[in-house]
Write a protein that holds these residues in place. Structure first.
Motif: not given
Length: 108
Positions: A6-13
């Motif tokens: 979920s942190v990875v997805l947040g960084v991508i966002r």
């Protein structure tokens, strides 16, 4: 599922506005940043459902892509395309790198 996903997805966002600027100024670097940041999430997810050496290999690729994402941001800043990266976003990227290092070591 690993919490770091979920942190990875947040960084991508969080990278979307930076990515838009970099792509306008340097299409090649922008595409590279898009591919390597996506690779972090895709390989992490694939690694979660792999076994043995395959798991370690996927986490290792995700780790390389996370470092490459940081490098793309540093290069974009060096070229003057961006004025810097949000320190919170950089901290999250470093957290991802640290977690992936531990996952690679554990999976071997």
């Amino acid at each position: 599922m690993l919490r770091i996903y979920s942190v990875v997805l947040g960084v991508i966002r969080g990278l979307r506005p930076v990515l838009a600027v970099v792509e306008r100024k340097d299409g090649d670097l922008g595409r590279h940043l898009r591919r390597c940041s996506a690779s972090v999430g895709l390989n992490l997810e694939e690694g979660m459902y792999s076994r043995g050496r395959s798991r370690a290999a996927k986490y290792h690729v995700a780790l390389g892509s996370a470092r490459e994402t940081l490098a793309c941001l540093e290069v974009a800043e060096a070229f003057g395309y961006i004025r810097g990266v949000d320190p919170a976003l950089q901290a999250e990227l470093r957290q991802i790198v640290g977690t992936l290092v531990r996952l690679v070591e554990r999976a071997v």
